[in-house]
Design an enzyme around this catalytic site. Structure first.
Site, PDB file in Angstrom:
ATOM      1  N   ARG A 182       0.815  -1.224   0.000  1.00 47.01           N
ATOM      2  CA  ARG A 182       0.000   0.000   0.000  1.00 47.01           C
ATOM      3  C   ARG A 182       0.847   1.271   0.000  1.00 47.01           C
ATOM      4  O   ARG A 182       0.626   2.188  -0.783  1.00 47.01           O
ATOM      5  CB  ARG A 182      -0.931   0.008   1.223  1.00 47.01           C
ATOM      6  CG  ARG A 182      -1.891   1.188   1.240  1.00 47.01           C
ATOM      7  CD  ARG A 182      -2.874   1.123   2.402  1.00 47.01           C
ATOM      8  NE  ARG A 182      -3.504  -0.175   2.556  1.00 47.01           N
ATOM      9  CZ  ARG A 182      -4.456  -0.662   1.761  1.00 47.01           C
ATOM     10  NH1 ARG A 182      -4.919   0.069   0.775  1.00 47.01           N
ATOM     11  NH2 ARG A 182      -4.952  -1.861   1.961  1.00 47.01           N
ATOM     12  N   MET A 203     -11.490   1.423  -5.313  1.00 46.19           N
ATOM     13  CA  MET A 203     -11.661   0.374  -4.305  1.00 46.19           C
ATOM     14  C   MET A 203     -10.380   0.110  -3.515  1.00 46.19           C
ATOM     15  O   MET A 203      -9.932  -1.021  -3.406  1.00 46.19           O
ATOM     16  CB  MET A 203     -12.147  -0.917  -4.987  1.00 46.19           C
ATOM     17  CG  MET A 203     -13.458  -0.746  -5.695  1.00 46.19           C
ATOM     18  SD  MET A 203     -14.752  -0.139  -4.592  1.00 46.19           S
ATOM     19  CE  MET A 203     -16.188  -0.363  -5.621  1.00 46.19           C
ATOM     20  N   HIS A 231     -20.041   6.606  -1.267  1.00 45.33           N
ATOM     21  CA  HIS A 231     -20.182   5.253  -0.719  1.00 45.33           C
ATOM     22  C   HIS A 231     -21.646   4.824  -0.879  1.00 45.33           C
ATOM     23  O   HIS A 231     -22.549   5.595  -0.542  1.00 45.33           O
ATOM     24  CB  HIS A 231     -19.783   5.283   0.764  1.00 45.33           C
ATOM     25  CG  HIS A 231     -19.881   3.956   1.434  1.00 45.33           C
ATOM     26  ND1 HIS A 231     -19.032   2.909   1.147  1.00 45.33           N
ATOM     27  CD2 HIS A 231     -20.735   3.490   2.383  1.00 45.33           C
ATOM     28  CE1 HIS A 231     -19.355   1.864   1.894  1.00 45.33           C
ATOM     29  NE2 HIS A 231     -20.380   2.189   2.648  1.00 45.33           N
TER      30      HIS A 231
HETATM   31  C1  GAR Z   1     -20.492   2.826  -6.941  1.00 42.22           C
HETATM   32  O1  GAR Z   1     -21.713   2.253  -6.518  1.00 42.22           O
HETATM   33  C2  GAR Z   1     -19.757   3.451  -5.765  1.00 42.22           C
HETATM   34  O2  GAR Z   1     -20.603   4.067  -4.823  1.00 42.22           O
HETATM   35  C3  GAR Z   1     -19.117   2.240  -5.162  1.00 42.22           C
HETATM   36  O3  GAR Z   1     -18.661   1.490  -6.262  1.00 42.22           O
HETATM   37  C4  GAR Z   1     -19.519   1.726  -7.389  1.00 42.22           C
HETATM   38  C5  GAR Z   1     -18.663   2.166  -8.536  1.00 42.22           C
HETATM   39  O4  GAR Z   1     -19.398   2.239  -9.718  1.00 42.22           O
HETATM   40  N1  GAR Z   1     -18.036   2.579  -4.270  1.00 42.22           N
HETATM   41  C6  GAR Z   1     -17.709   1.866  -3.208  1.00 42.22           C
HETATM   42  O5  GAR Z   1     -18.276   0.825  -2.902  1.00 42.22           O
HETATM   43  C7  GAR Z   1     -16.575   2.445  -2.370  1.00 42.22           C
HETATM   44  N2  GAR Z   1     -16.519   1.793  -1.097  1.00 42.22           N
HETATM   45  P1  GAR Z   1     -18.851   3.036 -10.963  1.00 42.22           P
HETATM   46  O6  GAR Z   1     -17.439   2.512 -11.253  1.00 42.22           O
HETATM   47  O7  GAR Z   1     -19.798   2.680 -12.078  1.00 42.22           O
HETATM   48  O8  GAR Z   1     -18.861   4.494 -10.629  1.00 42.22           O
END
Ligand code: GAR
Length: 189
Positions: A67, A92, A111
């Site tokens: 990291r 992520m 989130h």
């Molecule tokens: C979204 O739903 C976002 O809120 C979530 O991942 C998805 C990404 O979609 N984020 C998390 O879970 C962060 N902990 P996208 O790539 O289509 O924007």
């Protein structure tokens, strides 16, 4: 002066696309300039979308790196861009404390749940399995914890009658795509 932002993605990038559209001709037009779309995965589908939208993109593959070493490489990359904010859009990864310290209160995330109730991955799966009639999406500042940063704004998602996970996700993302830009507008105005 427009805020110079980098959008960070790990996957399909639908939130990135929604924000870019608002920057190009919508509510963020006079407020935000997207100077970089950054991905930590070579296979992030959003990278190609970002290139098609005419944006500068960069990827540093995070797999196989510790990291702190990975975050240091990203910080070095970002030092060329004079960013005001980093906007995480489906990024992520938990950020190291050195990374967070380099952009204090200037890293924002969305989130797909109430961060007080559910942290980490699979926010819509969590709401679906619990059979919630409403869930929330949260926009928050990022600290070195897992979804523990100060909440900026939340928006509810009506899940009544949503009988599949796909439907829960569809309704949640429809809110995210509008609400993230709206919240950024309020922060930057
Ligand atoms: C979204 O739903 C976002 O809120 C979530 O991942 C998805 C990404 O979609 N984020 C998390 O879970 C962060 N902990 P996208 O790539 O289509 O924007």
């Amino acid at each position: 002066m427009k805020k110079r932002i980098a959008l960070f993605i790990s996957g399909r990038g639908s939130n990135m696309k929604a924000i870019v559209e608002q920057c190009q001709g919508g509510i963020l037009k006079d407020l935000v300039e997207v100077v970089l779309v950054f991905a930590n995965r070579q296979d992030a589908g959003g990278l190609e979308h970002a290139q098609q939208l005419g944006l500068e993109t960069h990827c540093i593959e995070s797999r196989g790196l510790k990291r702190t070493a990975f975050d240091q490489k990203v910080l070095t990359l970002l030092s060329d861009y004079q960013l005001d904010y980093i906007v995480l859009a489906g990024y992520m990864r938990v950020l190291s404390s050195a990374f967070v310290a380099a952009y204090p209160k200037r890293i924002i995330n969305i989130h797909p749940a109430d961060t007080a109730q559910h942290q980490g991955l699979n926010g819509y799966g969590w709401a679906f399995e619990k059979g919630l009639e409403t869930t929330k999406v949260t926009v928050h500042y990022v600290d070195e914890g897992l979804d523990t940063g100060a909440i900026i704004a939340q928006h509810s998602v009506d899940l009544k009658g949503a009988s599949t996970l796909e439907e829960v996700e569809r309704r949640g993302l429809a809110v995210e795509h509008y609400f993230y830009s709206k919240t950024l507008q309020e922060i930057f105005e």
